[in-house]
Structures are given as C-alpha cells and as structure tokens.
Write a protein that holds these residues in place. Sequence first.
Motif, PDB file in Angstrom:
ATOM      1  N   ASP A  69       0.826  -1.207   0.000  1.00  0.00           N
ATOM      2  CA  ASP A  69       0.000   0.000   0.000  1.00  0.00           C
ATOM      3  C   ASP A  69       0.862   1.259   0.000  1.00  0.00           C
ATOM      4  O   ASP A  69       2.099   1.189  -0.024  1.00  0.00           O
ATOM      5  N   GLY A  70       0.230   2.423   0.021  1.00  0.00           N
ATOM      6  CA  GLY A  70       0.948   3.687  -0.099  1.00  0.00           C
ATOM      7  C   GLY A  70       1.867   3.995   1.058  1.00  0.00           C
ATOM      8  O   GLY A  70       2.829   4.754   0.909  1.00  0.00           O
ATOM      9  N   ALA A  71       1.593   3.413   2.215  1.00  0.00           N
ATOM     10  CA  ALA A  71       2.437   3.635   3.389  1.00  0.00           C
ATOM     11  C   ALA A  71       3.607   2.658   3.441  1.00  0.00           C
ATOM     12  O   ALA A  71       4.406   2.702   4.377  1.00  0.00           O
ATOM     13  N   GLY A  72       3.685   1.787   2.443  1.00  0.00           N
ATOM     14  CA  GLY A  72       4.768   0.800   2.417  1.00  0.00           C
ATOM     15  C   GLY A  72       4.453  -0.472   3.167  1.00  0.00           C
ATOM     16  O   GLY A  72       5.308  -1.347   3.319  1.00  0.00           O
ATOM     17  N   ASN A  73       3.200  -0.605   3.670  1.00  0.00           N
ATOM     18  CA  ASN A  73       2.815  -1.852   4.334  1.00  0.00           C
ATOM     19  C   ASN A  73       2.731  -2.979   3.305  1.00  0.00           C
ATOM     20  O   ASN A  73       2.221  -2.774   2.200  1.00  0.00           O
ATOM     21  N   VAL A  74       3.214  -4.142   3.683  1.00  0.00           N
ATOM     22  CA  VAL A  74       3.251  -5.293   2.777  1.00  0.00           C
ATOM     23  C   VAL A  74       2.383  -6.406   3.333  1.00  0.00           C
ATOM     24  O   VAL A  74       2.566  -6.848   4.475  1.00  0.00           O
ATOM     25  N   ALA A  75       1.413  -6.851   2.543  1.00  0.00           N
ATOM     26  CA  ALA A  75       0.626  -8.039   2.883  1.00  0.00           C
ATOM     27  C   ALA A  75       1.056  -9.133   1.921  1.00  0.00           C
ATOM     28  O   ALA A  75       1.019  -8.940   0.696  1.00  0.00           O
ATOM     29  N   SER A  76       1.488 -10.273   2.436  1.00  0.00           N
ATOM     30  CA  SER A  76       2.026 -11.328   1.572  1.00  0.00           C
ATOM     31  C   SER A  76       1.565 -12.694   2.034  1.00  0.00           C
ATOM     32  O   SER A  76       1.217 -12.893   3.199  1.00  0.00           O
ATOM     33  N   ALA A  77       1.568 -13.625   1.078  1.00  0.00           N
ATOM     34  CA  ALA A  77       1.203 -15.006   1.402  1.00  0.00           C
ATOM     35  C   ALA A  77       1.786 -15.927   0.345  1.00  0.00           C
ATOM     36  O   ALA A  77       2.075 -15.524  -0.783  1.00  0.00           O
ATOM     37  N   GLY A  78       1.951 -17.186   0.744  1.00  0.00           N
ATOM     38  CA  GLY A  78       2.455 -18.191  -0.197  1.00  0.00           C
ATOM     39  C   GLY A  78       3.939 -18.017  -0.503  1.00  0.00           C
ATOM     40  O   GLY A  78       4.709 -17.565   0.353  1.00  0.00           O
ATOM     41  N   ASP A  79       4.314 -18.332  -1.743  1.00  0.00           N
ATOM     42  CA  ASP A  79       5.727 -18.296  -2.158  1.00  0.00           C
ATOM     43  C   ASP A  79       6.130 -16.887  -2.583  1.00  0.00           C
ATOM     44  O   ASP A  79       6.655 -16.666  -3.675  1.00  0.00           O
TER      45      ASP A  79
END
Length: 313
Positions: free
Chosen positions: A49-59
């Motif tokens: 997102d714009g604030a640099g937050n990272v949502a991740s999953a899997g490989d």
Amino acid sequence: MSRSVSNLTTIVKEIADEMAQRPDRGEVANYIPELANVHNKRFGLVVVDGAGNVASAGDSEMPFSIQSISKVFTLTLALGLVGDKLWQRVGREPSGSPFNSIVQLEYERGKPRNPFINAGAIAVTDVILSGHQPREALGEILRFMRFVADDPSIAIDESVAASEQRTGFRNIALANYMKSFGVLDNPVNHVLGVYFHHCAIAMSCRQLAMAGRYLAWSGVNPSTGHSAVSAERARRINAVMLTCGHYDGSGEFAFRVGLPGKSGVGGGVLAVAPGKASIAVWSPGLDVHGNSHLGRVALEALSKRMGWSIFGV
C-alpha cells in the motif's frame, strides 16, 4: 497495525489458501525448457500500500522469471528516451492475436500493434539499445528496475536467458521481419540478446510489487518520494497495460479484475490499483492465452473484496 492493513493481510492470506485448494492450475510454459521445470503448485501474492505496508502469502519471496512483465519497465525507459516519438514505431491497440504472431506484422508492414506483444517489445528494446553496446543497454534496464524496486539484488537468470536464446526461433523471425521494414535500427542479434536477457530477469512477488509502486502512485514511489516518470506518462502506461497487458486475454482480465496489469509466461502478473496498491501474483500454470490462470482468479477475488476495480464496486 491499522484495521485496514490487518483486513488486507487477512484477505491476502485467505486468497492464497483458496488458491492452494484449487485443482485447475493451468499448464506451465513448456516451450522454454527452463520454465517447463517450474513446479505448478507454486503460488505467491504480495500487496503493497501507499504507506509501504506489505501483505504477503504463499511463495512470495521465491524468485521467478518475470518474462513479459519486464516490458512495462522497458516501455517506461523507452518513453523516457524518445517520448511520444516511440508511437511512430509501435502502436497502442490490442492485438487480438497470439503474443508471438507474425501475421499482423505482415499486414501492418512491420509496425507492431502494441509494446507488450513480443514484436512490440523487441522494437522498444531496439530504442533502448540505440547508442549503446548490448551490455550497457541491459545494465540500464537492470539499474532502472533496481531503482524502482529499491532493491540492488535483482538479477538476470542466465540459464533462462540461454534457454530462450536456444529456442527463440519465432522471436528471431519477428525481429528479422521488422528489420526488413526498417523498424529496427540496430543489429538483430544485438537487439534479441538484450530482449532475451531482460525477459529472463528473476524477481519475487515482493520485489515485483515494490517495483510497480510508481505506476500506482502517479509516477512516484510513495515511500521515498522519488519520481520515476511524470503522472501523465504513468497514466498512459497504465492505460496500455489495461488494454494490452494480457495479449488476447486483455478484455477478459479487464472485465473480471478491472485493474491495469501485465502478465508474463513465467506465471507472474503485476497489477496496479491506482492510488491504493501495487500487486504482484505468481502462479506458473497458464491459460490458453499464455496468462497465469490462478493469478487472474486471485486478482479477481482481491479486486472484488477490496473494491479496487477502476470501474467501481
């Protein structure tokens, strides 16, 4: 962690779990020997997102061959070098033909329909190569991708590049055909060498999502404030991604996902939710058009659940 970020993280993990259960995974690209060896069960998804937050999953941290997704970055570079003069050499319309088709080139006297089909990307590569040695042009492309991703570790998978050079007969034909019409200025073998190598760049979903931020935020990396391109140019690149980014599956992608995106036969997709997020997904199995099957399904689910379609909810 804010509630919206927490919600996004939950949704990303839910989608990855859903994709892991699906039996319909498409077929890996078998015409490039190195890609044929990739396991079809792989799946990664990253949203920044714009604030640099990272949502991740899997490989999400596993590097894969980005293939035609590199064409977004070479288009950006070429527009920076020659501006709108680029469109004298390459069109902006959807092709309606396979990405490696030579039929349209013959009909349109060597001018590729858009910069994302193979012929168009080869012509764009020729623009970047002009005035440089192949190694220098490739260095420029890598430097730009490392800059927008803010990651100096991004590199070329030499085994994939060699695999493509051994088997890329259709691309060799396309380049020679364009050369016969004067669309290419540089030696065909130099242009193809750079083209095969930039398609063989390896990135993870995280790196790719980071690299796409400038397209989601009007040409600027929102974390650093560094400008990669003007807002107008970012908007135009997004427009071509929406209409041409998935070859003759572009209409279906726009219809179902509603976001600008660019696919690669390595199974990756870079997608942009303007002003909201940069997204990368990887699932190696492809549909009949050469686009990631579960990549599109996952992006459709994400766009719907987050209300991100550019066409409204």
